[in-house]
Design an enzyme around this catalytic site. Structure first.
Site, PDB file in Angstrom:
ATOM      1  N   ARG A  16       0.837  -1.191   0.000  1.00  0.00           N
ATOM      2  CA  ARG A  16       0.000   0.000   0.000  1.00  0.00           C
ATOM      3  C   ARG A  16       0.875   1.245   0.000  1.00  0.00           C
ATOM      4  NH1 ARG A  16      -2.487   0.120   6.198  1.00  0.00           N
ATOM      5  NH2 ARG A  16      -0.515   0.552   7.284  1.00  0.00           N
ATOM      6  N   TYR A 153      13.536   7.220  14.770  1.00  0.00           N
ATOM      7  CA  TYR A 153      13.247   7.412  13.347  1.00  0.00           C
ATOM      8  C   TYR A 153      14.356   8.213  12.674  1.00  0.00           C
ATOM      9  CZ  TYR A 153      10.480   8.351   9.148  1.00  0.00           C
ATOM     10  OH  TYR A 153      10.029   8.431   7.851  1.00  0.00           O
TER      11      TYR A 153
END
Length: 248
Positions: A16, A153
């Site tokens: 996706r 991150y």
């Protein structure tokens, strides 16, 4: 004739979002595409929609044995791999004071270690044809920190820059190019979640172009880097951020 006729492409995190957009574009240009993901239902549905040129693999990108199995099957099914898009990744925004070691390592494993494993596993396939392009999807967070809990991150995305440059130099004489793409705010299922509308609106106002990007805008750059149009580009960083870094 499609631009990628006869080429074999592997896209991780391809079920996706940006990965799916990349897969759709490569198929339209004639490529044989392998998409891998842990999202089995979505991945199998996408592969079925895109046709016989596409095969889905359930794939934990942090597992070296699974990487090797996926690469072997792709070669047996389609032939040597020409393009690898290391797209799989997660976001976990949490203060360093609240983040556990386990959570930190999970982000590093999925966002950073998986890219190492991907390059290591796919390069022998690319070396068979001396024709390859590896595109590592980093982030705007690979250039700057954030006060909103991005320690893991940012660490993972900064690391991709150094890894990419090192491998690009190793492979420069082998016909294999390695580059990073650094998107800013992109409208994907990972960012557009229920209840996030106000956050997206706020973040968009901080972008000089006053909007977020769509996955297809990233795809166009990925296609450029995968093709011979970027034949002299390696070890480079490509930014899609609507002008945010220009303000620093």
């Amino acid at each position: 004739m499609g631009k990628f006729n006869g080429k074999v492409v592997l896209i991780t995190g391809g079920a996706r979002g940006m990965g799916a957009a990349h897969a759709q574009a490569f198929v339209k240009e004639g490529a044989k595409v392998a998409i891998s993901d842990i999202l089995v239902e979505e991945g199998e549905k996408l592969a079925a929609e895109l046709g016989e040129q596409v095969k889905f693999y359930q794939h934990d990108v942090t597992n070296q044995a699974e990487w090797e199995a996926v690469v072997d099957d792709i070669e047996n099914t389609f032939g040597p791999i020409h393009v690898l898009v290391n797209n799989a990744g997660i976001v976990l925004m949490k203060s360093i004071l609240d983040m556990s070691e386990e959570e930190y390592r999970k982000v590093i494993d999925i966002n950073q270690v998986s890219v190492f494993l991907g390059m290591k596993s796919v390069l022998p396939s690319m070396l068979k044809t001396k024709d390859g392009s590896i595109i590592n999807i980093s982030s705007l967070a690979g250039f700057r920190g954030s006060s909103h809990g991005s320690v893991a991150y940012s660490a993972s995305k900064f690391a991709l820059r150094g890894m990419t440059k090192a491998v690009a130099l190793e492979m420069a004489r082998e016909g294999i190019r390695v580059n990073t793409v650094h998107p800013g705010l992109i409208l994907t299922p990972m960012t557009v979640q229920k209840g996030a509308e106000e956050i997206i609106e706020h973040l968009s106002k901080e972008i000089p172009m006053q909007r977020a990007a769509h996955p297809e805008e990233v795809t166009k750059l990925v296609m450029f880097l995968a093709s011979s149009d970027s034949s002299f580009s390696t070890g480079s960083e490509y930014i899609l951020d609507g002008g945010q870094l220009a303000e620093l």
